[in-house]
Write a protein that holds these residues in place. Structure first.
Motif, PDB file in Angstrom:
ATOM      1  N   TYR A  14      15.052 -36.189 -34.940  1.00 17.24           N
ATOM      2  CA  TYR A  14      13.850 -36.446 -35.734  1.00 17.24           C
ATOM      3  C   TYR A  14      13.864 -35.462 -36.889  1.00 17.24           C
ATOM      4  O   TYR A  14      14.426 -34.369 -36.773  1.00 17.24           O
ATOM      5  N   TYR A  15      13.250 -35.835 -38.004  1.00 16.31           N
ATOM      6  CA  TYR A  15      13.301 -34.993 -39.198  1.00 16.31           C
ATOM      7  C   TYR A  15      11.898 -34.730 -39.743  1.00 16.31           C
ATOM      8  O   TYR A  15      11.200 -35.659 -40.139  1.00 16.31           O
ATOM      9  N   VAL A  16      11.511 -33.447 -39.749  1.00 13.04           N
ATOM     10  CA  VAL A  16      10.235 -33.038 -40.331  1.00 13.04           C
ATOM     11  C   VAL A  16      10.475 -32.871 -41.830  1.00 13.04           C
ATOM     12  O   VAL A  16      11.392 -32.146 -42.237  1.00 13.04           O
ATOM     13  N   ASP A  17       9.653 -33.523 -42.658  1.00 11.39           N
ATOM     14  CA  ASP A  17       9.880 -33.492 -44.105  1.00 11.39           C
ATOM     15  C   ASP A  17       9.881 -32.073 -44.660  1.00 11.39           C
ATOM     16  O   ASP A  17      10.809 -31.685 -45.367  1.00 11.39           O
ATOM     17  N   LEU A  18       8.847 -31.291 -44.357  1.00  5.49           N
ATOM     18  CA  LEU A  18       8.752 -29.923 -44.871  1.00  5.49           C
ATOM     19  C   LEU A  18       8.225 -28.995 -43.782  1.00  5.49           C
ATOM     20  O   LEU A  18       7.293 -29.345 -43.063  1.00  5.49           O
ATOM     21  N   VAL A  19       8.813 -27.808 -43.687  1.00  7.16           N
ATOM     22  CA  VAL A  19       8.342 -26.789 -42.747  1.00  7.16           C
ATOM     23  C   VAL A  19       8.162 -25.490 -43.510  1.00  7.16           C
ATOM     24  O   VAL A  19       9.069 -25.026 -44.203  1.00  7.16           O
ATOM     25  N   PHE A  20       6.956 -24.931 -43.384  1.00 11.23           N
ATOM     26  CA  PHE A  20       6.634 -23.647 -44.007  1.00 11.23           C
ATOM     27  C   PHE A  20       6.176 -22.683 -42.925  1.00 11.23           C
ATOM     28  O   PHE A  20       5.707 -23.105 -41.864  1.00 11.23           O
ATOM     29  N   TYR A  21       6.284 -21.394 -43.215  1.00  4.93           N
ATOM     30  CA  TYR A  21       5.632 -20.392 -42.386  1.00  4.93           C
ATOM     31  C   TYR A  21       4.691 -19.623 -43.296  1.00  4.93           C
ATOM     32  O   TYR A  21       5.125 -19.034 -44.285  1.00  4.93           O
ATOM     33  N   ASN A  22       3.397 -19.655 -42.964  1.00  8.84           N
ATOM     34  CA  ASN A  22       2.403 -18.956 -43.765  1.00  8.84           C
ATOM     35  C   ASN A  22       2.243 -17.552 -43.195  1.00  8.84           C
ATOM     36  O   ASN A  22       1.733 -17.381 -42.079  1.00  8.84           O
ATOM     37  N   TYR A  23       2.684 -16.564 -43.957  1.00 12.94           N
ATOM     38  CA  TYR A  23       2.664 -15.182 -43.478  1.00 12.94           C
ATOM     39  C   TYR A  23       1.258 -14.601 -43.423  1.00 12.94           C
ATOM     40  O   TYR A  23       1.004 -13.669 -42.658  1.00 12.94           O
ATOM     41  N   ILE A  24       0.339 -15.140 -44.198  1.00 15.03           N
ATOM     42  CA  ILE A  24      -1.044 -14.663 -44.159  1.00 15.03           C
ATOM     43  C   ILE A  24      -1.743 -15.215 -42.912  1.00 15.03           C
ATOM     44  O   ILE A  24      -2.390 -14.470 -42.172  1.00 15.03           O
ATOM     45  N   LEU A  25      -1.607 -16.525 -42.675  1.00 16.73           N
ATOM     46  CA  LEU A  25      -2.222 -17.138 -41.496  1.00 16.73           C
ATOM     47  C   LEU A  25      -1.423 -16.898 -40.223  1.00 16.73           C
ATOM     48  O   LEU A  25      -1.914 -17.137 -39.130  1.00 16.73           O
ATOM     49  N   LYS A  26      -0.175 -16.459 -40.376  1.00 14.62           N
ATOM     50  CA  LYS A  26       0.743 -16.239 -39.252  1.00 14.62           C
ATOM     51  C   LYS A  26       0.914 -17.523 -38.433  1.00 14.62           C
ATOM     52  O   LYS A  26       0.693 -17.540 -37.225  1.00 14.62           O
ATOM     53  N   CYS A  27       1.293 -18.601 -39.133  1.00 15.01           N
ATOM     54  CA  CYS A  27       1.506 -19.860 -38.421  1.00 15.01           C
ATOM     55  C   CYS A  27       2.491 -20.745 -39.180  1.00 15.01           C
ATOM     56  O   CYS A  27       2.702 -20.576 -40.375  1.00 15.01           O
ATOM     57  N   ASP A  62       1.914 -15.687 -32.925  1.00 17.81           N
ATOM     58  CA  ASP A  62       1.668 -16.646 -34.001  1.00 17.81           C
ATOM     59  C   ASP A  62       0.401 -17.440 -33.692  1.00 17.81           C
ATOM     60  O   ASP A  62       0.074 -17.688 -32.533  1.00 17.81           O
ATOM     61  N   ASN A  63      -0.281 -17.849 -34.731  1.00 20.99           N
ATOM     62  CA  ASN A  63      -1.429 -18.731 -34.587  1.00 20.99           C
ATOM     63  C   ASN A  63      -0.945 -20.170 -34.415  1.00 20.99           C
ATOM     64  O   ASN A  63       0.228 -20.463 -34.669  1.00 20.99           O
ATOM     65  N   PRO A  64      -1.840 -21.079 -34.007  1.00 18.72           N
ATOM     66  CA  PRO A  64      -1.424 -22.467 -33.787  1.00 18.72           C
ATOM     67  C   PRO A  64      -0.815 -23.111 -35.039  1.00 18.72           C
ATOM     68  O   PRO A  64      -1.229 -22.848 -36.161  1.00 18.72           O
ATOM     69  N   THR A  65       0.175 -23.950 -34.811  1.00 18.06           N
ATOM     70  CA  THR A  65       0.855 -24.685 -35.879  1.00 18.06           C
ATOM     71  C   THR A  65      -0.122 -25.660 -36.530  1.00 18.06           C
ATOM     72  O   THR A  65      -0.938 -26.289 -35.857  1.00 18.06           O
ATOM     73  N   ILE A  66      -0.012 -25.788 -37.841  1.00 22.38           N
ATOM     74  CA  ILE A  66      -0.834 -26.721 -38.606  1.00 22.38           C
ATOM     75  C   ILE A  66       0.038 -27.899 -39.019  1.00 22.38           C
ATOM     76  O   ILE A  66       1.144 -27.706 -39.523  1.00 22.38           O
ATOM     77  N   GLY A  67      -0.442 -29.111 -38.807  1.00 21.81           N
ATOM     78  CA  GLY A  67       0.257 -30.315 -39.226  1.00 21.81           C
ATOM     79  C   GLY A  67      -0.517 -31.014 -40.332  1.00 21.81           C
ATOM     80  O   GLY A  67      -1.723 -31.176 -40.234  1.00 21.81           O
ATOM     81  N   ILE A  68       0.205 -31.401 -41.380  1.00 20.02           N
ATOM     82  CA  ILE A  68      -0.420 -32.075 -42.519  1.00 20.02           C
ATOM     83  C   ILE A  68       0.357 -33.350 -42.832  1.00 20.02           C
ATOM     84  O   ILE A  68       1.584 -33.320 -42.931  1.00 20.02           O
ATOM     85  N   ILE A  69      -0.375 -34.441 -42.979  1.00 16.19           N
ATOM     86  CA  ILE A  69       0.223 -35.698 -43.447  1.00 16.19           C
ATOM     87  C   ILE A  69      -0.259 -35.921 -44.873  1.00 16.19           C
ATOM     88  O   ILE A  69      -1.463 -35.963 -45.117  1.00 16.19           O
ATOM     89  N   LEU A  70       0.672 -36.063 -45.791  1.00 17.30           N
ATOM     90  CA  LEU A  70       0.332 -36.423 -47.165  1.00 17.30           C
ATOM     91  C   LEU A  70       0.793 -37.857 -47.381  1.00 17.30           C
ATOM     92  O   LEU A  70       1.966 -38.167 -47.224  1.00 17.30           O
ATOM     93  N   CYS A  71      -0.164 -38.736 -47.717  1.00 15.43           N
ATOM     94  CA  CYS A  71       0.166 -40.146 -47.882  1.00 15.43           C
ATOM     95  C   CYS A  71      -0.387 -40.665 -49.201  1.00 15.43           C
ATOM     96  O   CYS A  71      -1.306 -40.080 -49.763  1.00 15.43           O
ATOM     97  N   THR A  72       0.183 -41.749 -49.682  1.00 12.62           N
ATOM     98  CA  THR A  72      -0.245 -42.299 -50.964  1.00 12.62           C
ATOM     99  C   THR A  72      -1.519 -43.124 -50.851  1.00 12.62           C
ATOM    100  O   THR A  72      -2.185 -43.367 -51.847  1.00 12.62           O
ATOM    101  N   ASP A  73      -1.873 -43.565 -49.641  1.00 10.97           N
ATOM    102  CA  ASP A  73      -3.077 -44.370 -49.454  1.00 10.97           C
ATOM    103  C   ASP A  73      -3.716 -43.991 -48.136  1.00 10.97           C
ATOM    104  O   ASP A  73      -3.232 -44.354 -47.075  1.00 10.97           O
ATOM    105  N   LYS A  74      -4.791 -43.240 -48.195  1.00  9.38           N
ATOM    106  CA  LYS A  74      -5.441 -42.740 -46.982  1.00  9.38           C
ATOM    107  C   LYS A  74      -6.469 -43.726 -46.471  1.00  9.38           C
ATOM    108  O   LYS A  74      -7.302 -44.216 -47.210  1.00  9.38           O
TER     109      LYS A  74
END
Length: 128
Positions: A14-27, A62-74
């Motif tokens: 499976y492929y996650v489009d983008l993965v970031f680590y937010n150093y301020i939020l620690k997640c 670490d704090n809980p992981t945040i998941g975001i869906i960006l779509c063209t039509d919500k």
């Protein structure tokens, strides 16, 4: 941290489009990009990614992981009846194909600040 991050489970990839680590939020922040209307499959997919990161990638402290869906039509109804309504760390939002102007950003920041201040004020009234 990664673009098209591969996750392998029992031989399936499976492929996650983008993965970031937010150093301020620690997640971790995992983002799924969708060209089209939000579907329940998309919501299940981001939930799967978040749960995987929680179990296999997140470190102690670490704090809980945040998941975001960006779509063209919500679709506003879909998140209401899905796992999104019960999880404060999953988000779906419509994205624009252009960057907002400075004025639009300023307006949005003011609007969000007012919402947060109202919540704090209401919470103070409830607790007091």
């Amino acid at each position: 941290m990664a673009r098209q991050k591969r996750i392998t489970i029992e031989g399936d990839h499976y492929y996650v489009d983008l993965v970031f680590y937010n150093y301020i939020l620690k997640c971790f922040v995992v983002i799924d990009l969708k060209a089209g209307k939000l579907t329940y499959q998309d919501i299940g997919q981001i939930d799967f990614y978040v749960r995987y990161f929680e179990d296999k990638v997140k470190l102690k402290g670490d704090n809980p992981t945040i998941g975001i869906i960006l779509c063209t039509d919500k679709n506003d109804t879909m998140p209401k009846y899905s796992v999104l309504s019960d999880n404060e760390n999953l988000f779906a939002s419509k994205y624009m194909l252009y960057l907002p102007t400075e004025e639009e950003l300023t307006h949005e920041l003011k609007r969000e600040r007012e919402i947060i201040e109202r919540r704090i004020e209401l919470d103070g009234k409830i607790d007091g």
